[in-house]
Scaffold this motif. Sequence first.
Motif, PDB file in Angstrom:
ATOM      1  N   HIS A 137       6.429   8.463  -1.590  1.00  0.00           N
ATOM      2  CA  HIS A 137       5.278   9.232  -1.121  1.00  0.00           C
ATOM      3  C   HIS A 137       4.598   8.720   0.148  1.00  0.00           C
ATOM      4  O   HIS A 137       3.900   9.493   0.811  1.00  0.00           O
ATOM      5  CB  HIS A 137       4.215   9.311  -2.222  1.00  0.00           C
ATOM      6  CG  HIS A 137       4.692  10.001  -3.451  1.00  0.00           C
ATOM      7  ND1 HIS A 137       4.815  11.368  -3.542  1.00  0.00           N
ATOM      8  CD2 HIS A 137       5.090   9.513  -4.652  1.00  0.00           C
ATOM      9  CE1 HIS A 137       5.258  11.691  -4.736  1.00  0.00           C
ATOM     10  NE2 HIS A 137       5.442  10.579  -5.430  1.00  0.00           N
ATOM     11  N   SER A 138       4.722   7.453   0.469  1.00  0.00           N
ATOM     12  CA  SER A 138       3.969   6.898   1.597  1.00  0.00           C
ATOM     13  C   SER A 138       4.441   7.467   2.931  1.00  0.00           C
ATOM     14  O   SER A 138       5.636   7.716   3.126  1.00  0.00           O
ATOM     15  CB  SER A 138       4.088   5.375   1.621  1.00  0.00           C
ATOM     16  OG  SER A 138       3.255   4.831   2.627  1.00  0.00           O
ATOM     17  N   LYS A 178       6.987   1.967   3.852  1.00  0.00           N
ATOM     18  CA  LYS A 178       7.573   2.544   2.638  1.00  0.00           C
ATOM     19  C   LYS A 178       9.006   2.070   2.428  1.00  0.00           C
ATOM     20  O   LYS A 178       9.466   1.984   1.303  1.00  0.00           O
ATOM     21  CB  LYS A 178       7.493   4.062   2.653  1.00  0.00           C
ATOM     22  CG  LYS A 178       8.459   4.760   3.571  1.00  0.00           C
ATOM     23  CD  LYS A 178       8.212   6.250   3.506  1.00  0.00           C
ATOM     24  CE  LYS A 178       9.324   7.058   4.104  1.00  0.00           C
ATOM     25  NZ  LYS A 178       9.095   8.478   3.866  1.00  0.00           N
ATOM     26  N   HIS A 183      -5.369   5.204   1.401  1.00  0.00           N
ATOM     27  CA  HIS A 183      -4.508   4.122   0.942  1.00  0.00           C
ATOM     28  C   HIS A 183      -4.769   3.801  -0.526  1.00  0.00           C
ATOM     29  O   HIS A 183      -5.921   3.754  -0.955  1.00  0.00           O
ATOM     30  CB  HIS A 183      -4.795   2.830   1.720  1.00  0.00           C
ATOM     31  CG  HIS A 183      -4.701   2.966   3.193  1.00  0.00           C
ATOM     32  ND1 HIS A 183      -3.602   2.553   3.908  1.00  0.00           N
ATOM     33  CD2 HIS A 183      -5.581   3.460   4.099  1.00  0.00           C
ATOM     34  CE1 HIS A 183      -3.823   2.785   5.200  1.00  0.00           C
ATOM     35  NE2 HIS A 183      -5.010   3.337   5.337  1.00  0.00           N
ATOM     36  N   CYS A 240       3.702   5.719   5.680  1.00  0.00           N
ATOM     37  CA  CYS A 240       3.734   4.513   6.517  1.00  0.00           C
ATOM     38  C   CYS A 240       5.171   3.989   6.590  1.00  0.00           C
ATOM     39  O   CYS A 240       5.908   4.059   5.608  1.00  0.00           O
ATOM     40  CB  CYS A 240       2.824   3.450   5.907  1.00  0.00           C
ATOM     41  SG  CYS A 240       2.798   1.895   6.820  1.00  0.00           S
ATOM     42  N   GLY A 251       6.241  -0.401   0.415  1.00  0.00           N
ATOM     43  CA  GLY A 251       4.830  -0.499   0.770  1.00  0.00           C
ATOM     44  C   GLY A 251       4.367  -1.904   1.100  1.00  0.00           C
ATOM     45  O   GLY A 251       3.183  -2.127   1.363  1.00  0.00           O
ATOM     46  N   ALA A 269       5.634   4.150  -3.526  1.00  0.00           N
ATOM     47  CA  ALA A 269       5.471   3.954  -2.083  1.00  0.00           C
ATOM     48  C   ALA A 269       6.687   4.492  -1.329  1.00  0.00           C
ATOM     49  O   ALA A 269       6.538   5.198  -0.326  1.00  0.00           O
ATOM     50  CB  ALA A 269       5.261   2.474  -1.758  1.00  0.00           C
ATOM     51  N   HIS A 286       0.827  -1.199   0.000  1.00  0.00           N
ATOM     52  CA  HIS A 286       0.000   0.000   0.000  1.00  0.00           C
ATOM     53  C   HIS A 286       0.860   1.247   0.000  1.00  0.00           C
ATOM     54  O   HIS A 286       2.039   1.216   0.314  1.00  0.00           O
ATOM     55  CB  HIS A 286      -0.978  -0.006   1.193  1.00  0.00           C
ATOM     56  CG  HIS A 286      -0.372   0.425   2.490  1.00  0.00           C
ATOM     57  ND1 HIS A 286      -1.042   1.220   3.386  1.00  0.00           N
ATOM     58  CD2 HIS A 286       0.825   0.188   3.044  1.00  0.00           C
ATOM     59  CE1 HIS A 286      -0.274   1.439   4.436  1.00  0.00           C
ATOM     60  NE2 HIS A 286       0.863   0.820   4.258  1.00  0.00           N
ATOM     61  N   ILE A 287       0.212   2.321  -0.396  1.00  0.00           N
ATOM     62  CA  ILE A 287       0.797   3.653  -0.309  1.00  0.00           C
ATOM     63  C   ILE A 287      -0.174   4.454   0.545  1.00  0.00           C
ATOM     64  O   ILE A 287      -1.356   4.569   0.203  1.00  0.00           O
ATOM     65  CB  ILE A 287       0.951   4.308  -1.693  1.00  0.00           C
ATOM     66  CG1 ILE A 287       1.804   3.432  -2.624  1.00  0.00           C
ATOM     67  CG2 ILE A 287       1.545   5.712  -1.554  1.00  0.00           C
ATOM     68  CD1 ILE A 287       1.789   3.886  -4.086  1.00  0.00           C
ATOM     69  N   LEU A 288       0.300   4.973   1.652  1.00  0.00           N
ATOM     70  CA  LEU A 288      -0.533   5.749   2.576  1.00  0.00           C
ATOM     71  C   LEU A 288      -0.169   7.222   2.462  1.00  0.00           C
ATOM     72  O   LEU A 288       1.001   7.591   2.598  1.00  0.00           O
ATOM     73  CB  LEU A 288      -0.308   5.271   4.011  1.00  0.00           C
ATOM     74  CG  LEU A 288      -0.984   6.077   5.117  1.00  0.00           C
ATOM     75  CD1 LEU A 288      -2.496   6.040   4.987  1.00  0.00           C
ATOM     76  CD2 LEU A 288      -0.544   5.558   6.483  1.00  0.00           C
ATOM     77  N   VAL A 289      -1.182   8.048   2.181  1.00  0.00           N
ATOM     78  CA  VAL A 289      -0.980   9.493   2.083  1.00  0.00           C
ATOM     79  C   VAL A 289      -2.062  10.204   2.898  1.00  0.00           C
ATOM     80  O   VAL A 289      -3.054   9.602   3.293  1.00  0.00           O
ATOM     81  CB  VAL A 289      -1.005   9.972   0.608  1.00  0.00           C
ATOM     82  CG1 VAL A 289       0.189   9.424  -0.153  1.00  0.00           C
ATOM     83  CG2 VAL A 289      -2.296   9.593  -0.089  1.00  0.00           C
TER      84      VAL A 289
END
Length: 93
Positions: free
Chosen positions: A38-39, A44, A85, A41, A48, A35, A9-12
């Motif tokens: 930019h993530s 990353k 996400h 979390c 991710g 990821a 996942h990518i969390l923003v």
Amino acid sequence: MARTAAAMHILVKTEKQAQELLKQLEKGSDFSLLAKKHSICPSKRRGGDLGEFRKGDMVASFEKAVFSADLLKPTGPVKTRIGFHIIKVLYRS
């Protein structure tokens, strides 16, 4: 019915940023690289990668997406209390 899954996942923080990243992924950008860049979390560092987890381990909205999304196709944005996400499900078993 699947009881475990593995996902990335990518969390923003914003839905707008999540939508922009999803557009980049649809154009062929590398999920792991986005990821890492930019993530927000800690995952990353691993591009991710969340590894394998069981049903019940994740918050409801995230889990619902993981256990219903197409495999290997980025999906989202999925809103949770910590942000938005973009999820890529690697497998379910």
